[in-house]
Design a protein around this motif. Structure first.
Motif: not given
Length: 77
Positions: A48-49, A54-56
């Protein structure tokens, strides 16, 4: 309920499992079931991860930590 038989288990692993079960006052069967459940949960969580975008943050995590440490140290002085 289905049964599972594990063949050719290395002796050292069997002994570790036995010791772990004994320390927790559980049967080896209950200990094995718990270990399998935990590993499957871990695998599903990683899956799931990996699907999350992605977080910038605009900078790398090490840079953010470094900035926070500088701020913290300045507040202490």
């Amino acid at each position: 309920m289905p049964n599972l038989q594990v063949k050719n288990m290395p002796e050292h692993l069997h002994e570790r499992l036995r010791r772990h079960a004994r320390e927790r006052n559980r049967s080896m069967s209950a200990t094995v079931i718990e270990a399998i459940e935990q590993e499957l949960d871990r695998h599903e969580w990683r899956k799931r991860l990996a699907q999350r975008p992605e977080t910038d943050l605009g900078t790398d995590a090490a840079g953010l930590l470094s900035e926070e440490r500088v701020l913290r140290d300045a507040e202490r002085q």
